[in-house]
Design an enzyme around this catalytic site. Sequence first.
Site, PDB file in Angstrom:
ATOM      1  CD  GLU B 198     112.837 100.852  83.857  1.00  0.00           C
ATOM      2  OE1 GLU B 198     111.347 101.062  83.625  1.00  0.00           O
ATOM      3  OE2 GLU B 198     113.404 100.760  83.199  1.00  0.00           O
ATOM      4  CG  HIS B 267     119.110 108.885  78.756  1.00  0.00           C
ATOM      5  ND1 HIS B 267     117.882 109.477  78.291  1.00  0.00           N
ATOM      6  CD2 HIS B 267     118.775 107.540  78.555  1.00  0.00           C
ATOM      7  CE1 HIS B 267     117.051 108.363  77.772  1.00  0.00           C
ATOM      8  NE2 HIS B 267     117.731 107.520  78.058  1.00  0.00           N
TER       9      HIS B 267
HETATM   10  C1  LIG Z   1     112.165 103.689  82.058  1.00  0.00           C
HETATM   11  C2  LIG Z   1     113.066 103.480  80.873  1.00  0.00           C
HETATM   12  N1  LIG Z   1     113.783 102.046  80.916  1.00  0.00           N
HETATM   13  C3  LIG Z   1     114.743 101.895  80.201  1.00  0.00           C
HETATM   14  C4  LIG Z   1     115.221 102.683  79.175  1.00  0.00           C
HETATM   15  C5  LIG Z   1     116.411 102.133  78.230  1.00  0.00           C
HETATM   16  N2  LIG Z   1     115.582 101.985  76.977  1.00  0.00           N
HETATM   17  C6  LIG Z   1     115.696 102.978  76.017  1.00  0.00           C
HETATM   18  S1  LIG Z   1     114.747 102.261  74.586  1.00  0.00           S
HETATM   19  C7  LIG Z   1     114.691 100.585  75.412  1.00  0.00           C
HETATM   20  C8  LIG Z   1     114.039  99.704  74.619  1.00  0.00           C
HETATM   21  C9  LIG Z   1     112.615 100.097  74.065  1.00  0.00           C
HETATM   22  O1  LIG Z   1     112.182  99.162  73.272  1.00  0.00           O
HETATM   23  P1  LIG Z   1     110.764  99.539  72.214  1.00  0.00           P
HETATM   24  O2  LIG Z   1     109.592 100.256  73.263  1.00  0.00           O
HETATM   25  O3  LIG Z   1     110.392  98.371  71.702  1.00  0.00           O
HETATM   26  O4  LIG Z   1     110.900 100.703  71.276  1.00  0.00           O
HETATM   27  P2  LIG Z   1     111.945 100.728  69.998  1.00  0.00           P
HETATM   28  O5  LIG Z   1     113.412 101.167  70.640  1.00  0.00           O
HETATM   29  O6  LIG Z   1     111.880  99.311  69.721  1.00  0.00           O
HETATM   30  O7  LIG Z   1     111.612 101.799  69.126  1.00  0.00           O
HETATM   31  C10 LIG Z   1     115.108 100.881  76.367  1.00  0.00           C
HETATM   32  C11 LIG Z   1     115.213  99.594  77.417  1.00  0.00           C
HETATM   33  C12 LIG Z   1     114.556 103.684  78.947  1.00  0.00           C
HETATM   34  N3  LIG Z   1     114.941 104.738  78.146  1.00  0.00           N
HETATM   35  N4  LIG Z   1     113.527 104.222  79.909  1.00  0.00           N
END
Ligand SMILES: Cc1ncc(C[n+]2csc(CCOP(=O)(O)OP(=O)(O)O)c2C)c(N)n1
Lengths: 338, 464
Positions: B198, B267
């Site tokens: 972000e 959230h």
């Molecule tokens: C700063 C932030 N941006 C976006 C999100 C929304 N979000 C939650 S999980 C996620 C994906 C994360 O993927 P990864 O790091 O690969 O972990 P996984 O879910 O595959 O375990 C996103 C975009 C968030 N929680 N925090």
Amino acid sequence: MAAASAKKSAKAAPKKAQSKSRLQDLPKLYREMLLIRRFEERAGQMYGMGLIGGFCHLYIGQEAVVVGMQAAAREGDQMITGYRDHGHMLAMGMDPNGVMAELTGRAGGLSKGKGGSMHMFSVEKNFYGGHGIVGAQVSLGTGLAFANAYRNNGAVTMAYFGDGASNQGQVYESFNMAELWRLPIVYVIENNHYAMGTSVERSSAMPDLHRRGESFAIPGRKVDGMDVLTVREAALEALEHCRSGKGPIILEMMTYRYRGHSMSDPAKYRTTEEVKKVRAEQDPIDKARAHLLAENLIDEAGLKEIDREVKAIVAEAAEFAQSSPEPDPAELYTDILR
Amino acid sequence: MPIQLLMPALSPTMEEGKLVKWMVTEGSKIQAGDIIAEIETDKATMEYESVDDGTVGRLLFPDGAEGIKINTPIALILEEGEATSELDGFEVAAPAEKSPEAETPAPERAAAKPVQAAAKPKAAAPSAVEPEVPEGTKFTSMTVREALRDAMAEEMRRDKDVFLMGEEVAQYEGAYKISQGLLAEFGDRRVVDTPITEHGFAGIGVGAALAGLRPIVEFMTFNFAMQAIDHILNSAAKTLYMSGGQLGTPIVFRGPNGAAARVAAQHSQCYAAWYSQVPGLIVVAPYDAASAKGLLKAAIRSPNPVVFLENEKLYGRSFDVPVMDDFVLPIGKARIVRPGNDATIVSFSIGVAKSLEAADLLAAEGIEAEVIDLRTLRPLDMETVLASVRRTNRCVSVEEGWPQSGIGAEIAASIMEHGFDDLDAPVIRVCGKDVPMPYAANLEKLALPHPEDIVAAVKAVCYR
Ligand SMILES: Cc1ncc(C[n+]2csc(CCOP(=O)(O)OP(=O)(O)O)c2C)c(N)n1
Ligand SMILES: [Mg+2]
């Protein structure tokens, strides 16, 4: 946990000679993975029944990562992770009843129902959460490691984060300081190939995530995260690296999540064939079971017994999570400041 | 007793789903963890895994059955040692009828509705008329989600420099399905998926705006904009001033803000007051679909940085929107959504829905409350508020955010400064409780303001 003894034997014995003892713990590791799997399936079911709300990120498919890592950890080592945290807490020996009751938002939950699926903690078990902001746990974990270095207490921090999280800027700010100050931290990247609907290839200019520390001179290894013994071996080495004062290290665990990102997931970014293939060919639990049988470390009856035990634990957790009362309304105003 | 497998929910708002396919047949032996069926809603699919061992006794719905309400039994499983005779006496529930569109405002459902299919013009304007809408204009019902998408699409057609960037905005079509169809229409040069970074992409957006492009930066939710707030304030809001008027930042930061359902403290937070404090920013927080559309179009055309606060719970709600070639609303104008003379309720975003409910309840008791939708939080249209208070002499502010230094605090202070003599009672603020958002269902309910709280506050300012 018996992790401490595993660590000692690894230190004492040269690599090859430990192959018998290497297998010795497999039944236990198998049982821990199975507990996570069954727990998560039940959580998914309870979500489906409306007993769990909001986000609920299941760990199904990734069990070998945290179980293998934890098998190498020592008493006093710390763990921190993101929102996909149920498996991590079970592997840390946190009470399944308390985890499940937190998922249902009840008073008996580990955060008294106030944190939910993504936010649980245990000072007693050295588990520092449970964080919802992608990437935050990397800096926080580096801070835990800073405290260990400051106190010179020999403890190592394991900070888990996803492939998606590995693009956040604060990860690299933390990497730099961790190496600069030689902090005892293992960065465990759980590369399950996707961040929500975005594959690593679509988000990362250089997708070899274990090499992401190169410009800070942090070593990294790519590890088969679907094999619990391989994970444990890599973890033993990494923890030793940290404990001997060499600073941080990165382990990129190649793994896979079978379920959607959270419960609701359009599942259009990958094919069901892809999921099925990984499941059929690489499932960490199936693999451990086959290994156990092949090495005659357990028989079918023994496996059945483990099944039964695990099921009973999960059934009790589900029961507790439904019968525990909602938190007292007065809890709304507690725990804001001390 | 056979075990009943129930239709699962895939999200908090899901009410029914489709049984795409059984992966087992009657008589199949199954173990915990086996996939027994594929379940689908219009937004998500899920493999349904058994958590029990046993034998499939009876499948209660055929492959492809639609509109199955959650928690309806869909199969019966016999445990070890149970005979098939145990199945007798189980009534097969008929598939529930697909509920009509109007009854299903849940975002997940509305998500899959093709956006183009919305245009069913009908006559009659909604309650309060916009001066921007000419007489005789037809209206069509659309969701806030569709209105936002249409606003972006129209502006992207109009101006080649407008582009959208953010996490999951392109291929996934938005985590909350706001950018449906945009990748298909505008391609990946103008609809750009970013990594989860972000702070980085907000800065890139601001840089592109400094170079004259018109970025729309989507934050998956405003909770994650906290990673980027430095660029929103230090880079976007202040550059025009610091450059002595040389360099403007025409950029829109948009995404859902405020409480979602059961997602806990990190959230679920309202940032309206935060951004509204900053000179150099414009802050918009619409309630209905028409405001969402007209104001997003205005925001995209604005030469200034605009923080555009949406609300996840409103995305799936339908409202009348004027059918016009180019419906643009002025930034900085509040709207009286319900006239009344006994008290003024001032709110924005989802608070307006609660205020309107409260006004209905109050009307039943003989109190006619005027409801003002601020729509823009910076600049704040105090003129409309003060004019209303001049008539009603009483004011209640409503927001989901925290009380201290909130929008309500600003309104109350402004009325005190500029309309003190009009007041017959102190202004009351109805706010979210002064606590982080709890997860537990009962506590979450207690943490948020409800129409009943607004009713009580209005009665208090009316001394009733
Ligand atoms: C700063 C932030 N941006 C976006 C999100 C929304 N979000 C939650 S999980 C996620 C994906 C994360 O993927 P990864 O790091 O690969 O972990 P996984 O879910 O595959 O375990 C996103 C975009 C968030 N929680 N925090
Ligand atoms: Mg991932």
